[in-house]
Design an enzyme around this catalytic site. Structure first.
Site, PDB file in Angstrom:
ATOM      1  N   HIS A  92     -13.182   8.404  -3.757  1.00 30.49           N
ATOM      2  CA  HIS A  92     -14.582   8.055  -3.739  1.00 30.49           C
ATOM      3  C   HIS A  92     -15.499   9.225  -4.116  1.00 30.49           C
ATOM      4  O   HIS A  92     -16.622   9.280  -3.556  1.00 30.49           O
ATOM      5  CB  HIS A  92     -14.969   7.569  -2.244  1.00 30.49           C
ATOM      6  CG  HIS A  92     -13.940   6.495  -1.807  1.00 30.49           C
ATOM      7  ND1 HIS A  92     -13.540   5.229  -2.520  1.00 30.49           N
ATOM      8  CD2 HIS A  92     -13.249   6.235  -0.573  1.00 30.49           C
ATOM      9  CE1 HIS A  92     -12.710   4.789  -1.980  1.00 30.49           C
ATOM     10  NE2 HIS A  92     -12.305   5.607  -0.766  1.00 30.49           N
ATOM     11  N   ARG A  93     -14.855  10.238  -4.955  1.00 31.92           N
ATOM     12  CA  ARG A  93     -15.566  11.380  -5.236  1.00 31.92           C
ATOM     13  C   ARG A  93     -16.101  12.405  -3.925  1.00 31.92           C
ATOM     14  O   ARG A  93     -16.739  13.365  -3.917  1.00 31.92           O
ATOM     15  CB  ARG A  93     -17.244  11.333  -5.727  1.00 31.92           C
ATOM     16  CG  ARG A  93     -16.942  10.140  -7.199  1.00 31.92           C
ATOM     17  CD  ARG A  93     -16.152  11.069  -7.888  1.00 31.92           C
ATOM     18  NE  ARG A  93     -16.051  10.321  -9.377  1.00 31.92           N
ATOM     19  CZ  ARG A  93     -15.111   9.697  -9.953  1.00 31.92           C
ATOM     20  NH1 ARG A  93     -14.260   9.196  -8.883  1.00 31.92           N
ATOM     21  NH2 ARG A  93     -15.291   9.102 -11.026  1.00 31.92           N
ATOM     22  N   LEU A  94     -15.496  12.238  -2.842  1.00 31.69           N
ATOM     23  CA  LEU A  94     -15.316  13.028  -1.594  1.00 31.69           C
ATOM     24  C   LEU A  94     -14.275  14.024  -1.999  1.00 31.69           C
ATOM     25  O   LEU A  94     -13.385  14.239  -1.066  1.00 31.69           O
ATOM     26  CB  LEU A  94     -15.213  12.015  -0.378  1.00 31.69           C
ATOM     27  CG  LEU A  94     -16.034  10.975  -0.210  1.00 31.69           C
ATOM     28  CD1 LEU A  94     -15.746  10.280   0.872  1.00 31.69           C
ATOM     29  CD2 LEU A  94     -17.596  11.520   0.095  1.00 31.69           C
TER      30      LEU A  94
ATOM     31  N   ARG B  36     -12.255   7.258 -12.753  1.00 29.26           N
ATOM     32  CA  ARG B  36     -11.152   6.959 -12.177  1.00 29.26           C
ATOM     33  C   ARG B  36     -11.260   7.573 -10.929  1.00 29.26           C
ATOM     34  O   ARG B  36     -12.281   8.308 -10.551  1.00 29.26           O
ATOM     35  CB  ARG B  36      -9.796   7.630 -12.923  1.00 29.26           C
ATOM     36  CG  ARG B  36      -9.926   8.988 -12.801  1.00 29.26           C
ATOM     37  CD  ARG B  36      -8.799   9.560 -13.598  1.00 29.26           C
ATOM     38  NE  ARG B  36      -8.597  11.118 -13.636  1.00 29.26           N
ATOM     39  CZ  ARG B  36      -8.084  11.834 -12.800  1.00 29.26           C
ATOM     40  NH1 ARG B  36      -7.664  11.278 -11.570  1.00 29.26           N
ATOM     41  NH2 ARG B  36      -8.066  13.176 -12.984  1.00 29.26           N
TER      42      ARG B  36
END
Length: 211
Positions: free
Chosen positions: A189-191, A8
């Protein structure tokens, strides 16, 4: 079951240096209060990791019972596995997983036993049932059946039905003095945003970490 397909996005918001408190304890208290206000289940639950004499790590969940400039407090059986580990190696790691807020806090430091006065003050504030359970359970010891534990609890409950319950000598608390405190906020975005406070004497430095 394709676990690799479970994913997610993290969209609750970012974390910027300008938003951080200068003191990490103040920042932690701010986040903890927000977790409480959000009605998260068990907002004070924390995983504490210790290491045994062979270097094998162990983790378990305990409840935070106090936080101050001096550190983070929890209580346990002083003969438990975690307590034995701390006696041998006082370095511990604490983790608060506030999933619904897409936040984590990770703390490293060393644990020291609380004073008898501090232990007594908290023990007498506990519900009577919890006081009895602390005496009935020799934490981490082997049990042949649950009935043994329940039987001991009921025996003690009857024994102390009309009197005060003495604090057992094998029960008490620890204060974890932090050396690093890391705050993690999920990002798209996993940032993710990560900031770590590191202690140098009496001062704290702040650095951003790559996600």
């Amino acid at each position: 079951m394709e676990l690799s397909e479970i994913r997610r996005e993290y969209t609750k918001g970012g974390l910027r240096r300008k938003d951080l408190c200068h003191d990490p304890i103040e920042q932690f208290e701010k986040w903890l209060q927000q977790a409480i206000d959000a009605n998260l289940a068990d907002p004070t639950a924390m995983t504490i990791a210790t290491v045994d004499a062979t270097g094998q790590p162990f983790q378990r969940i305990v409840l935070l019972k106090d936080v101050s400039k001096e550190g983070f407090v929890f209580y346990t059986n002083l003969g438990s596995r975690k307590a034995q580990h701390i006696d041998n190696n006082s370095k511990v790691s604490i983790h608060f997983p506030w999933h619904l807020l897409e936040r984590q806090v990770h703390i490293t430091g060393h644990a020291e036993k609380l004073s008898a006065m501090e232990n007594m003050k908290y023990f007498t504030s506990r519900p009577k049932e919890s006081q009895i359970a602390a005496i009935a359970s020799h934490q981490s010891s082997r049990l042949s059946a649950r009935g043994v534990l329940v039987g001991k609890y009921l025996e003690l409950k009857q024994k102390f039905a009309n009197g005060e319950i003495p604090m057992p000598s094998f029960w008490g608390g620890y204060r974890v003095t932090p050396e690093t405190i890391e705050f993690w906020q999920g990002g798209e975005h996993r940032l993710h945003d990560r900031f770590i406070y590191s202690k140098d004497n009496s001062n704290w430095s702040i650095e951003r970490l790559a996600p």
